[in-house]
Design a protein around this motif. Structure first.
Motif, PDB file in Angstrom:
ATOM      1  N   PRO A 217     -40.688   7.105  -9.281  1.00  0.00           N
ATOM      2  CA  PRO A 217     -41.906   6.330  -9.408  1.00  0.00           C
ATOM      3  C   PRO A 217     -42.616   6.238 -10.667  1.00  0.00           C
ATOM      4  CG  PRO A 217     -42.272   8.756  -8.825  1.00  0.00           C
ATOM      5  CD  PRO A 217     -41.000   8.518  -8.863  1.00  0.00           C
ATOM      6  N   LYS A 218     -42.983   4.942 -10.971  1.00  0.00           N
ATOM      7  CA  LYS A 218     -43.600   4.500 -12.438  1.00  0.00           C
ATOM      8  C   LYS A 218     -44.770   3.849 -12.357  1.00  0.00           C
ATOM      9  CE  LYS A 218     -39.967   5.988 -14.790  1.00  0.00           C
ATOM     10  NZ  LYS A 218     -39.146   5.219 -15.826  1.00  0.00           N
ATOM     11  N   PHE A 219     -45.687   4.318 -12.838  1.00  0.00           N
ATOM     12  CA  PHE A 219     -46.912   3.218 -13.425  1.00  0.00           C
ATOM     13  C   PHE A 219     -46.635   2.236 -14.123  1.00  0.00           C
ATOM     14  CE2 PHE A 219     -49.429   7.109 -12.026  1.00  0.00           C
ATOM     15  CZ  PHE A 219     -50.061   6.721 -10.935  1.00  0.00           C
ATOM     16  N   VAL A 220     -47.534   1.270 -14.458  1.00  0.00           N
ATOM     17  CA  VAL A 220     -47.377   0.307 -15.431  1.00  0.00           C
ATOM     18  C   VAL A 220     -47.196   0.982 -17.116  1.00  0.00           C
ATOM     19  CG1 VAL A 220     -49.348  -0.337 -15.813  1.00  0.00           C
ATOM     20  CG2 VAL A 220     -47.433  -1.749 -16.420  1.00  0.00           C
ATOM     21  N   GLU A 221     -47.980   2.219 -16.968  1.00  0.00           N
ATOM     22  CA  GLU A 221     -48.246   2.590 -18.182  1.00  0.00           C
ATOM     23  C   GLU A 221     -46.792   3.561 -18.646  1.00  0.00           C
ATOM     24  OE1 GLU A 221     -52.243   3.006 -16.252  1.00  0.00           O
ATOM     25  OE2 GLU A 221     -50.224   2.922 -15.760  1.00  0.00           O
ATOM     26  N   ASP A 222     -46.329   4.089 -17.441  1.00  0.00           N
ATOM     27  CA  ASP A 222     -44.858   4.815 -17.725  1.00  0.00           C
ATOM     28  C   ASP A 222     -43.912   3.846 -18.123  1.00  0.00           C
ATOM     29  OD1 ASP A 222     -45.991   7.371 -16.818  1.00  0.00           O
ATOM     30  OD2 ASP A 222     -45.900   6.725 -14.521  1.00  0.00           O
ATOM     31  N   LEU A 223     -43.867   2.563 -17.660  1.00  0.00           N
ATOM     32  CA  LEU A 223     -42.804   1.750 -18.079  1.00  0.00           C
ATOM     33  C   LEU A 223     -42.878   1.228 -19.389  1.00  0.00           C
ATOM     34  CD1 LEU A 223     -42.855  -1.015 -15.066  1.00  0.00           C
ATOM     35  CD2 LEU A 223     -40.784   0.568 -15.795  1.00  0.00           C
ATOM     36  N   VAL A 224     -44.082   0.967 -19.870  1.00  0.00           N
ATOM     37  CA  VAL A 224     -44.132   0.651 -21.245  1.00  0.00           C
ATOM     38  C   VAL A 224     -43.793   1.968 -22.268  1.00  0.00           C
ATOM     39  CG1 VAL A 224     -45.488  -1.214 -21.083  1.00  0.00           C
ATOM     40  CG2 VAL A 224     -46.555   0.929 -21.255  1.00  0.00           C
ATOM     41  N   ARG A 225     -44.342   3.029 -21.971  1.00  0.00           N
ATOM     42  CA  ARG A 225     -43.962   4.142 -22.689  1.00  0.00           C
ATOM     43  C   ARG A 225     -42.387   4.603 -22.587  1.00  0.00           C
ATOM     44  NH1 ARG A 225     -49.420   7.209 -20.704  1.00  0.00           N
ATOM     45  NH2 ARG A 225     -50.824   7.032 -22.115  1.00  0.00           N
ATOM     46  N   ASP A 226     -42.005   4.615 -21.825  1.00  0.00           N
ATOM     47  CA  ASP A 226     -40.478   4.905 -21.443  1.00  0.00           C
ATOM     48  C   ASP A 226     -39.515   3.659 -22.303  1.00  0.00           C
ATOM     49  OD1 ASP A 226     -41.026   6.968 -20.269  1.00  0.00           O
ATOM     50  OD2 ASP A 226     -40.474   6.305 -18.140  1.00  0.00           O
ATOM     51  N   VAL A 227     -40.011   2.412 -22.197  1.00  0.00           N
ATOM     52  CA  VAL A 227     -39.161   1.462 -23.101  1.00  0.00           C
ATOM     53  C   VAL A 227     -39.578   1.631 -24.604  1.00  0.00           C
ATOM     54  CG1 VAL A 227     -38.932  -0.767 -23.399  1.00  0.00           C
ATOM     55  CG2 VAL A 227     -39.173  -0.102 -21.125  1.00  0.00           C
ATOM     56  N   ALA A 228     -40.850   2.064 -24.805  1.00  0.00           N
ATOM     57  CA  ALA A 228     -41.195   2.139 -26.008  1.00  0.00           C
ATOM     58  C   ALA A 228     -40.274   3.560 -26.929  1.00  0.00           C
ATOM     59  CB  ALA A 228     -42.599   2.539 -26.459  1.00  0.00           C
ATOM     60  N   ILE A 229     -40.195   4.283 -25.967  1.00  0.00           N
ATOM     61  CA  ILE A 229     -39.053   5.482 -26.592  1.00  0.00           C
ATOM     62  C   ILE A 229     -37.736   5.037 -27.017  1.00  0.00           C
ATOM     63  CG2 ILE A 229     -37.821   7.855 -25.994  1.00  0.00           C
ATOM     64  CD1 ILE A 229     -40.865   8.411 -24.372  1.00  0.00           C
ATOM     65  N   ARG A 230     -37.108   4.105 -25.861  1.00  0.00           N
ATOM     66  CA  ARG A 230     -35.896   3.924 -26.249  1.00  0.00           C
ATOM     67  C   ARG A 230     -35.896   3.037 -27.764  1.00  0.00           C
ATOM     68  NH1 ARG A 230     -32.092   3.137 -22.239  1.00  0.00           N
ATOM     69  NH2 ARG A 230     -30.875   2.551 -23.989  1.00  0.00           N
ATOM     70  N   CYS A 231     -37.039   2.031 -27.725  1.00  0.00           N
ATOM     71  CA  CYS A 231     -37.041   1.173 -28.804  1.00  0.00           C
ATOM     72  C   CYS A 231     -37.100   1.961 -30.317  1.00  0.00           C
ATOM     73  CB  CYS A 231     -38.307   0.247 -28.871  1.00  0.00           C
ATOM     74  SG  CYS A 231     -38.058  -0.745 -27.605  1.00  0.00           S
ATOM     75  N   GLN A 232     -37.805   3.021 -30.220  1.00  0.00           N
ATOM     76  CA  GLN A 232     -38.252   4.069 -31.176  1.00  0.00           C
ATOM     77  C   GLN A 232     -36.932   4.575 -31.628  1.00  0.00           C
ATOM     78  OE1 GLN A 232     -41.218   6.656 -29.961  1.00  0.00           O
ATOM     79  NE2 GLN A 232     -42.969   5.438 -31.027  1.00  0.00           N
ATOM     80  N   ASP A 233     -36.022   4.913 -30.664  1.00  0.00           N
ATOM     81  CA  ASP A 233     -34.780   5.532 -30.885  1.00  0.00           C
ATOM     82  C   ASP A 233     -33.616   4.665 -31.602  1.00  0.00           C
ATOM     83  OD1 ASP A 233     -35.866   7.851 -30.324  1.00  0.00           O
ATOM     84  OD2 ASP A 233     -35.104   7.701 -28.087  1.00  0.00           O
ATOM     85  N   GLU A 234     -33.755   3.369 -31.702  1.00  0.00           N
ATOM     86  CA  GLU A 234     -33.202   2.338 -32.031  1.00  0.00           C
ATOM     87  C   GLU A 234     -33.166   1.855 -33.474  1.00  0.00           C
ATOM     88  OE1 GLU A 234     -30.515   0.935 -30.721  1.00  0.00           O
ATOM     89  OE2 GLU A 234     -30.492   1.590 -28.702  1.00  0.00           O
ATOM     90  N   PRO A 235     -32.339   2.453 -34.297  1.00  0.00           N
ATOM     91  CA  PRO A 235     -32.437   2.378 -35.776  1.00  0.00           C
ATOM     92  C   PRO A 235     -32.368   0.757 -36.067  1.00  0.00           C
ATOM     93  CG  PRO A 235     -30.201   3.026 -35.424  1.00  0.00           C
ATOM     94  CD  PRO A 235     -31.130   3.187 -34.058  1.00  0.00           C
ATOM     95  N   SER A 236     -31.737  -0.110 -35.474  1.00  0.00           N
ATOM     96  CA  SER A 236     -31.767  -1.481 -35.575  1.00  0.00           C
ATOM     97  C   SER A 236     -33.079  -2.118 -35.402  1.00  0.00           C
ATOM     98  CB  SER A 236     -30.689  -2.257 -34.777  1.00  0.00           C
ATOM     99  OG  SER A 236     -29.322  -1.673 -35.217  1.00  0.00           O
ATOM    100  N   ILE A 237     -34.000  -1.658 -34.683  1.00  0.00           N
ATOM    101  CA  ILE A 237     -35.368  -2.264 -34.356  1.00  0.00           C
ATOM    102  C   ILE A 237     -36.326  -1.920 -35.560  1.00  0.00           C
ATOM    103  CG2 ILE A 237     -37.096  -2.365 -32.619  1.00  0.00           C
ATOM    104  CD1 ILE A 237     -35.038  -2.390 -30.634  1.00  0.00           C
TER     105      ILE A 237
END
Length: 266
Positions: A217-237
């Motif tokens: 289960p994911k709230f809309v808040e969970d969605l953006v936070r989880d994707v943001a973590i992936r973005c933070q971990d990408e050195p190319s971004i």
């Protein structure tokens, strides 16, 4: 009309304008044209909506509109972030401008296998490539929007059985300096959702999708936070904006969340 006659035609666009008002963006929009896009499996054919602008100094009457089309028509390589930096540089040189903006919006297609039956179907995703040159600096953003499934954690917690879920659109607008695969951005979104979506599902796949979403289960808040973590971990971004819109199944409105982050400000 002879060549000598053509040589003496007045160039009105290059004449002086005495109102002394600069224009931040002038150019062409609403162009729809076939293009090639870089993908991990090679060049992909698609159709783009294109906008191309330059800044116009206060003393110039106008810009040369035909040069935008000429430049766009001369592009033969697949579009990608690094290549778009080359195109905007060529545009500024051709139009003798210091600042400019290019935006391409197009559908991107991927073949996906269903999770159990492995039947293949085509999924389409909305992609934008944007390049902007300001104050001598050029930035490029690659935005990918993917549809996913989100299941409400509250509904699951309070209900004896079942939980309401909805289709969601999640996007990553990422500032990049190198070519970052569109497929990678899609994977970052889909892996962060309650479940992916597919174009074609058999009964065994539908059972998997239903149960997988229920267990994630994911709230809309969970969605953006989880994707943001992936973005933070990408050195190319270098910086990013993540947005999610849940098209609610039990309300006549959407739930929305957004996160913007710049790694330079860490």
């Amino acid at each position: 009309m002879t060549e000598s006659t053509l040589m003496v035609l007045p160039d009105v666009q290059s004449s002086t304008d005495r109102r002394n008002i600069p224009i931040q963006k002038v150019g062409v929009k609403g162009i729809r044209t076939p293009i090639l896009v870089k993908s991990q499996s090679g060049a992909q054919h698609t159709v783009a909506h294109v906008e191309m602008y330059v800044a116009l100094p206060a003393d110039k009457k106008g810009t040369h509109m035909s040069r935008f089309w000429t430049l766009l028509g001369s592009v033969e390589k697949p579009f990608a972030p690094v290549m778009l930096k080359e195109v905007i540089s060529q545009m500024l040189e051709s139009l003798k401008a210091d600042e400019g903006y290019i935006r391409l919006c197009f559908p991107f297609f991927m073949e996906k296998k269903a999770p159990v039956s492995e039947l293949e179907s085509t999924m389409d995703y909305d992609v934008e490539l944007v390049a902007e040159t300001l104050n001598g600096q050029t930035t490029v953003f690659q935005k990918v929007t993917a549809p996913v499934t989100s299941l409400c954690p509250c509904s699951k917690e309070i209900s004896k059985y079942g939980a309401h879920n909805q289709r969601s659109h999640v996007s990553i607008s990422a500032e990049v300096q190198t070519n970052f695969p569109i497929e990678k951005q899609i994977e970052m979104i889909e892996s962060s959702a309650s479940c992916q979506v597919w174009g074609l599902l058999k009964r065994s796949d539908e059972k998997f999708v239903t149960e997988h979403a229920y267990e994630n289960p994911k709230f809309v808040e969970d969605l953006v936070r989880d994707v943001a973590i992936r973005c933070q971990d990408e050195p190319s971004i270098l910086s990013f904006t993540v947005e999610a819109e849940n098209f609610e199944s039990i309300h006549n409105h959407s739930a929305f969340a957004s996160i913007a982050f710049n790694k330079d400000n860490e």
